[in-house]
Design an enzyme around this catalytic site. Sequence first.
Site, short mmCIF file in Angstrom:
data_model
loop_
_atom_site.label_atom_id
_atom_site.label_comp_id
_atom_site.label_asym_id
_atom_site.label_seq_id
_atom_site.Cartn_x
_atom_site.Cartn_y
_atom_site.Cartn_z
N TYR A 65 -11.28 21.25 20.29
CA TYR A 65 -11.82 20.22 19.41
C TYR A 65 -11.23 18.86 19.76
O TYR A 65 -10.01 18.70 19.93
CB TYR A 65 -11.50 20.54 17.94
CG TYR A 65 -11.76 19.37 17.02
CD1 TYR A 65 -13.07 19.01 16.71
CD2 TYR A 65 -10.72 18.59 16.51
CE1 TYR A 65 -13.33 17.91 15.90
CE2 TYR A 65 -10.97 17.50 15.69
CZ TYR A 65 -12.29 17.17 15.40
OH TYR A 65 -12.54 16.09 14.61
N GLY A 72 -15.06 15.35 14.22
CA GLY A 72 -15.55 15.62 12.88
C GLY A 72 -16.77 16.53 12.90
O GLY A 72 -16.76 17.59 13.53
N ASN A 207 -5.12 10.96 14.11
CA ASN A 207 -5.45 12.03 13.17
C ASN A 207 -4.19 12.50 12.45
O ASN A 207 -3.69 13.59 12.69
CB ASN A 207 -6.11 13.17 13.95
CG ASN A 207 -6.68 14.25 13.04
OD1 ASN A 207 -6.69 15.41 13.40
ND2 ASN A 207 -7.16 13.88 11.88
N ARG A 291 16.89 1.59 -27.15
CA ARG A 291 17.48 2.89 -27.43
C ARG A 291 16.99 3.98 -26.49
O ARG A 291 17.74 4.86 -26.07
CB ARG A 291 17.16 3.28 -28.88
CG ARG A 291 17.92 4.48 -29.36
CD ARG A 291 17.55 5.01 -30.73
NE ARG A 291 16.66 4.21 -31.54
CZ ARG A 291 15.86 4.74 -32.47
NH1 ARG A 291 15.83 6.05 -32.66
NH2 ARG A 291 15.07 3.97 -33.17
#
Length: 520
Positions: A65, A72, A207, A291
């Site tokens: 890939y 994508g 990426n 407080r």
Amino acid sequence: MTQDNTYNLSQQTVEFGYNSLSLEDVVAIAKGATAKLNQTTEYRSYIQKGALFIDSLLKEEGVVYGVTTGYGDSCTVTVGLDLVHELPLHLTRFHGCGMGEILSPMQARAVMACRLSSLAVGKSGVTFELLERIETLLNLNITPVIPEEGSVGASGDLTPLSYLAAVLIGERDVIYQGERRPTSQVYQELNIVPLKLRPKEGLALMNGTAVMTALACLAYDRAQYMARLASRITAMASLTLKGNSNHFDDILFAAKPHPGQNQIAAWIREDLNHHIHPRNSDRLQDRYSIRCAPHVIGVLQDALPFMRQFIETELNSANDNPIVDGEGEHILHGGHFYGGHIAFAMDAMKNAVANIADLIDRQMALVMDQKFNNGLPANLSGAQGRRKAINHGFKAVQIGVSAWTAEALKNTMPASVFSRSTECHNQDKVSMGTISARDCMRVLQLTEQVAAAALLAMSQGIRLRIAQEELVESSITPSLANTLAQVEADFELLTEDRPLEQTLRSTVDKIQNGYWEVCG
């Protein structure tokens, strides 16, 4: 942001390689520390194995890939071997669509450090030469011009990181010696040869989660300082209001043992000289903004450890896709670019920090109002006699504090729940981590402005108490006396109205650079 006003290169060195980095290492690089890669033959060989494994797959016509496919949703598109060396170049170029403000040089250096840290893990299939180039740019203080908008936090910070990748190949712009210039010009001047990205290197650079992680590191540094500073401001507010220091007693807080909350109470207690002057007024219980201050600030203090763990784990991870195991010769396709941990930490941090802005805003409202400030002049004006009628002290500053606080609170909407399906539904669940980190930086900026106003106002209030002989100066603890002296060095008692913008800006700068010596 204004932090770069005091920017200069430091003598500290941060090593990248087998060792893990801390948040402080990234902050140090951002502020100018030297980057140093592990130069051992063993480490260099370890990094090179990933790149060599990619080369071997290309020879065997393997499918990887982003190397032999499109990106994508285009992962089904096969890229011919004659084009694989052009693919990284196209990735950098079509992502050159960032918008919005530009990251400061300090922020850009943090981004470079985070990306170098991830690539140095050795699971990204890049060459050692690529790591060396990022090291070189850091040490020459050449920073990419990175627009802050355009990332959805998965597949990482693609668009903003494309500006780092583009600079490595000699394109787009950089900041060098305080000027924005074309990268090609600076390279020519310094005899730097642009890199030619190898297969997978464009994807490895872009990426990942480096932008959101870089901003998270810087945000953490500022947030932990804010917790300490807000404690000091609360002690000053208590003195200004003639408050009751019994609210911070150690026996009281032992009954509710959140460690961060107890630390905040201890810092306030120490600043107030609690055991010598426990009560300064007849009021049994101060209002909540005094407080309950340890309970408000303590949420941030108690959350910091988990935020550190989330950010530092991300920082020291290989967070691109695919993961390249050069030693075991595996290509592992996954989703490590997803920035969910950073998104959650930043959403939580901006919430806790904005609550501190709201706390200080309430303290400011009390000291300004004669109905609640136990005998101080309206709006903390130091004017005397007939001059009182025309002087308004901190009236407008308090309005500004209210405005800054309101904007900080508005920005606490969690970005991480607003996932968008993008890129043909390939990126159908995204982290929004970079947007959350940017929100957090904005909330910090606004809260620092609130704190700057409070430092001036509480200093004025304490000096008015001394002038009214309601507070003995010698009874003030050394820690508080030191802060008062630091404020008074730049801030003359406000007796006649004058513009305070430049004093406020200077005070914010000092907060962002850790000038005020605070507890912890």
